[in-house]
Design an enzyme around this catalytic site. Structure first.
Site, PDB file in Angstrom:
ATOM      1  N   ASP A 229      -3.578   0.929  -4.799  1.00 22.75           N
ATOM      2  CA  ASP A 229      -2.952   0.812  -3.513  1.00 22.75           C
ATOM      3  C   ASP A 229      -2.073  -0.673  -3.475  1.00 22.75           C
ATOM      4  O   ASP A 229      -2.315  -1.260  -4.482  1.00 22.75           O
ATOM      5  CB  ASP A 229      -4.161   0.503  -2.322  1.00 22.75           C
ATOM      6  CG  ASP A 229      -3.398   1.190  -0.887  1.00 22.75           C
ATOM      7  OD1 ASP A 229      -2.136   1.014  -0.887  1.00 22.75           O
ATOM      8  OD2 ASP A 229      -4.284   1.045   0.074  1.00 22.75           O
ATOM      9  N   ASP A 231      -0.889  -2.818  -0.244  1.00 27.30           N
ATOM     10  CA  ASP A 231      -1.366  -3.976   0.679  1.00 27.30           C
ATOM     11  C   ASP A 231      -2.794  -4.234   0.873  1.00 27.30           C
ATOM     12  O   ASP A 231      -3.308  -2.903   1.121  1.00 27.30           O
ATOM     13  CB  ASP A 231      -0.520  -3.705   2.160  1.00 27.30           C
ATOM     14  CG  ASP A 231      -0.588  -4.960   2.930  1.00 27.30           C
ATOM     15  OD1 ASP A 231      -0.880  -6.060   2.703  1.00 27.30           O
ATOM     16  OD2 ASP A 231      -0.228  -4.860   4.155  1.00 27.30           O
TER      17      ASP A 231
END
Length: 507
Positions: A229, A231
């Site tokens: 991922d 953020d």
């Protein structure tokens, strides 16, 4: 005639009638208790009815003049008749108490019941109710409602629209039921359900059935795929009024991506849209060395109001795929392939990302046939601590096995030390070193490869930057040429070139 008109003009005008003194008593308004009665202006005393004798004593109309009377006599007779008529009207008795039985009651207390109102007569209320309901004609039949031409057109268009919508729905259902698809199902109802589901999936599934291209041929393709991922895992974004949006890299993110790229095909899979996540991804990997593929919000699914990353669309073997994320909802469809960690809040000195490297490194080194059972053993645990315990126990077992196979290692080392101390002869004996485990050997090799790779990238950074800039310029030129060709004009490069010189044979 002149004398008649003069007589009428000179006749005394009719006197003003006296008003009824009982008129103020028709309306009675209650006042609050304790309030002083309002001062009423002095009213004249009620007029007393005239006695009946007065009516009898009214002068009678004079007799009409005889035939052959002069014009002056006729005028006098008419004037006398007019005065007698006025006197008779003045003599009529004025009723002191009028009939109030048919008038509505005005005995209202506005302070006690502010919503009180005068009740309408039953006949008027019934007429209004009939008018509101459309009413009825004289024969008792209900009256037709008045509808304007614009309202009739609106109703007609509404009926036509609903009819067209119904026919369109029936036609769509028939079409979906006849499309058999790849399964070649013969049941029309099953075909309709499958095709309707696929039609609705346009808004809840990725645009492509394969999000990643086919794997590269060996040895270029890494054996495992790691989805990371953006953020909260690799970076942290914050906003304030002074600086606006700012993005900070997590400590150790460069080493994490560069080192693990030896074992994994690292794919950026974020729930952010492309127009915000692509710029951050290019800052993390400007030369596209560690993140060859990037997937954004457009590649996710929307299920039950949640964003889900469906790994079945990746075109990769799920037995060799790991999803590293901070949100468990993203792994709702394949939780056995996910590692859920706590998000990074932007604090300095964080080591959470670097501490995950030994565990992920061991999977790449030992190369299990299926990563899902391995991840299941660490589900719900602190993976860095649990794996550190497992590695320490594995190291102790390796040392114990080596000591069992070398029982004289400690004794030989001690005797050699003592003989050398006292100047004894004989060959010098040294204690054999403890062997490294397979994991330690492979880890050392990976560290050397990482260092050599980083050295090469650093020495050729300018060349990489030049190649990337040339590639961007070439893509821009191709895009401009395609746009110019679409509108029928020459490409920019062709327009800048001078016309070729004709061949001598053509002159």
């Amino acid at each position: 005639m002149l004398r008649t008109c003069a007589a009428r003009l000179l006749t005394a005008p009719r006197g003003a009638r006296t008003l009824s003194a009982s008129a103020p008593s028709l309306i009675r308004v209650k006042k609050p208790e304790g309030a002083a009665p309002p001062a009423t202006p002095s009213s004249p005393p009620p007029a007393t009815p005239k006695p009946a004798a007065a009516a009898d004593s009214a002068p009678a109309e004079p007799p009409l003049p005889a035939a052959g009377a002069t014009t002056a006599g006729l005028a006098d007779a008419q004037a006398a008749a007019y005065e007698a008529h006025e006197a008779r009207e003045d003599a009529e008795e004025i009723l002191a108490t009028p009939d109030l039985s048919k008038l509505p009651s005005l005995d209202i207390d506005p302070e006690a019941n502010p919503n009180a109102s005068i009740a309408e007569p039953k006949s008027e209320a019934k007429d209004k109710a009939d008018a509101a309901a459309g009413g009825a004609d004289r024969k008792g039949r209900p009256r037709k409602e008045y509808v304007s031409s614009i309202e009739r057109q609106r109703r007609l268009m509404s009926r036509l629209g609903l009819t067209a919508l119904l026919l369109g729905g029936v036609g769509t259902a028939y079409y979906l039921g006849q499309q058999k698809g790849e399964e070649n199902a013969g049941n029309a109802w099953d075909n309709f359900k499958r095709n309707f589901t696929e039609l609705s999936d346009v808004f809840s599934k990725p645009a492509f059935t394969q999000l990643l291209p086919d794997p590269l041929p060996p040895p270029h393709q890494r054996p495992y795929t790691l989805l990371v991922d953006l953020d909260g895992l690799l970076v942290h974004s914050s906003w304030d009024r002074q600086h606006g949006w700012r993005t900070a890299k997590r400590p150790g993110v460069d080493y994490f991506l560069a080192y693990l790229s030896q074992f994994y095909e690292i794919v950026l899979f974020t729930s952010q849209p492309m127009y915000t996540g692509l710029a951050v991804a290019e800052k993390l990997d400007p030369f596209t060395l560690y993140l060859p593929y990037k997937l954004f919000r457009e590649s996710t699914r929307y299920i039950d109001g949640k964003v889900v990353k469906d790994l079945s669309y990746l075109n990769r073997d799920l037995s060799k795929t790991i999803l590293l994320d901070i949100n468990s909802d993203h792994a709702a469809l394949q939780p056995e392939n996910a590692i859920i960690v706590k998000p990074w809040e932007g604090k300095a000195g964080d080591k959470g990302l670097v501490e995950l490297i030994p565990f992920l490194e061991s999977i790449g080194i030992f190369a299990p046939a299926d990563v899902r059972p391995v991840l299941k053993n660490y589900a719900g645990k602190d993976i860095p601590k649990e794996y550190a315990k497992q590695e320490a126990a594995m190291k102790e077992r390796a040392i114990a096995d080596w000591e069992r196979t070398h029982p004289n290692a400690a004794a030989g080392a001690g005797s050699g030390f003592l003989s050398g101390l006292f100047g004894g002869g004989g060959g010098q004996q040294t204690r054999p070193t403890e062997p490294k485990t397979y994991l330690e050997i492979k880890r050392a090799q990976a560290q050397r490869a990482y260092e050599e790779e980083q050295k090469y990238y650093k020495e050729h950074a300018e060349e990489f930057a030049r190649l990337i800039e040339e590639d961007k310029q070439r893509q821009m030129a191709e895009m401009k040429g395609s746009i110019a060709g679409f509108f029928g004009g020459p490409a920019p490069d062709q327009a800048a070139q001078p016309p070729a010189e004709a061949h001598p044979a053509q002159k």
